[in-house]
Write a protein that holds these residues in place. Structure first.
Motif, PDB file in Angstrom:
ATOM      1  N   ASP A  61       0.827  -1.209   0.000  1.00 24.19           N
ATOM      2  CA  ASP A  61       0.000   0.000   0.000  1.00 24.19           C
ATOM      3  C   ASP A  61       0.860   1.257   0.000  1.00 24.19           C
ATOM      4  O   ASP A  61       0.586   2.214  -0.739  1.00 24.19           O
ATOM      5  CB  ASP A  61      -0.953   0.010   1.198  1.00 24.19           C
ATOM      6  N   ASN A  79       2.545   1.619  -3.431  1.00 20.15           N
ATOM      7  CA  ASN A  79       1.574   2.102  -4.405  1.00 20.15           C
ATOM      8  C   ASN A  79       1.330   3.602  -4.225  1.00 20.15           C
ATOM      9  O   ASN A  79       1.317   4.364  -5.199  1.00 20.15           O
ATOM     10  CB  ASN A  79       0.271   1.317  -4.269  1.00 20.15           C
ATOM     11  N   LEU A  80       1.156   4.044  -2.991  1.00 23.90           N
ATOM     12  CA  LEU A  80       0.949   5.471  -2.711  1.00 23.90           C
ATOM     13  C   LEU A  80       2.173   6.286  -3.111  1.00 23.90           C
ATOM     14  O   LEU A  80       2.047   7.351  -3.725  1.00 23.90           O
ATOM     15  CB  LEU A  80       0.633   5.672  -1.228  1.00 23.90           C
ATOM     16  N   LEU A 137       4.385   5.602  -5.434  1.00 24.49           N
ATOM     17  CA  LEU A 137       4.466   5.685  -6.898  1.00 24.49           C
ATOM     18  C   LEU A 137       3.438   6.662  -7.455  1.00 24.49           C
ATOM     19  O   LEU A 137       3.730   7.423  -8.383  1.00 24.49           O
ATOM     20  CB  LEU A 137       4.295   4.301  -7.512  1.00 24.49           C
ATOM     21  N   LYS A 138       2.233   6.662  -6.893  1.00 20.81           N
ATOM     22  CA  LYS A 138       1.215   7.625  -7.327  1.00 20.81           C
ATOM     23  C   LYS A 138       1.666   9.052  -7.051  1.00 20.81           C
ATOM     24  O   LYS A 138       1.512   9.937  -7.893  1.00 20.81           O
ATOM     25  CB  LYS A 138      -0.115   7.343  -6.645  1.00 20.81           C
ATOM     26  N   MET A 139       2.231   9.280  -5.868  1.00 22.64           N
ATOM     27  CA  MET A 139       2.706  10.619  -5.513  1.00 22.64           C
ATOM     28  C   MET A 139       3.870  11.043  -6.423  1.00 22.64           C
ATOM     29  O   MET A 139       3.981  12.205  -6.801  1.00 22.64           O
ATOM     30  CB  MET A 139       3.136  10.674  -4.042  1.00 22.64           C
ATOM     31  N   LEU A 171       4.287  10.194  -9.570  1.00 21.88           N
ATOM     32  CA  LEU A 171       3.723  10.607 -10.848  1.00 21.88           C
ATOM     33  C   LEU A 171       3.001  11.945 -10.752  1.00 21.88           C
ATOM     34  O   LEU A 171       3.003  12.727 -11.696  1.00 21.88           O
ATOM     35  CB  LEU A 171       2.774   9.538 -11.384  1.00 21.88           C
ATOM     36  N   ILE A 172       2.391  12.230  -9.612  1.00 25.89           N
ATOM     37  CA  ILE A 172       1.724  13.519  -9.425  1.00 25.89           C
ATOM     38  C   ILE A 172       2.757  14.646  -9.354  1.00 25.89           C
ATOM     39  O   ILE A 172       2.610  15.687  -9.988  1.00 25.89           O
ATOM     40  CB  ILE A 172       0.854  13.510  -8.146  1.00 25.89           C
ATOM     41  N   ARG A 215       5.333  15.169 -13.112  1.00 24.42           N
ATOM     42  CA  ARG A 215       4.380  14.942 -14.193  1.00 24.42           C
ATOM     43  C   ARG A 215       5.019  14.431 -15.470  1.00 24.42           C
ATOM     44  O   ARG A 215       4.411  13.698 -16.235  1.00 24.42           O
ATOM     45  CB  ARG A 215       3.604  16.213 -14.476  1.00 24.42           C
TER      46      ARG A 215
END
Length: 71
Positions: free
Chosen positions: A46, A49-50, A52-54, A56-57, A60
């Motif tokens: 978890d 995953n968080l 990696l999302k951060m 990409l945010i 950019r």
């Protein structure tokens, strides 16, 4: 009557422009970067995953797709 499409974007870097031109010169070979990571020990999926999302945010350009516009 079609409504005009409003596009948003950012200027690309000279390196991104170079790669875009190379890809369009040879449409058979897309330019992509891939990476493999070896993680040893216990993994909190978890949190990974968080993270990696951060990433990409906040970075950019890592998820950047370059599309050509008509005109």
């Amino acid at each position: 009557m079609m409504q005009p499409q409003i596009l948003e974007g950012v200027r690309i870097s000279p390196l991104q422009k170079h790669l875009w031109l190379l890809q369009h010169a040879d449409k058979q070979t897309p330019f992509r970067a891939q990476v493999a990571v070896l993680i040893e020990g216990k993994l909190d999926r978890d949190n990974l995953n968080l993270a990696l999302k951060m990433l990409l945010i906040n970075m950019r350009y890592l998820g950047l797709n370059l599309n050509a516009c008509r005109g």
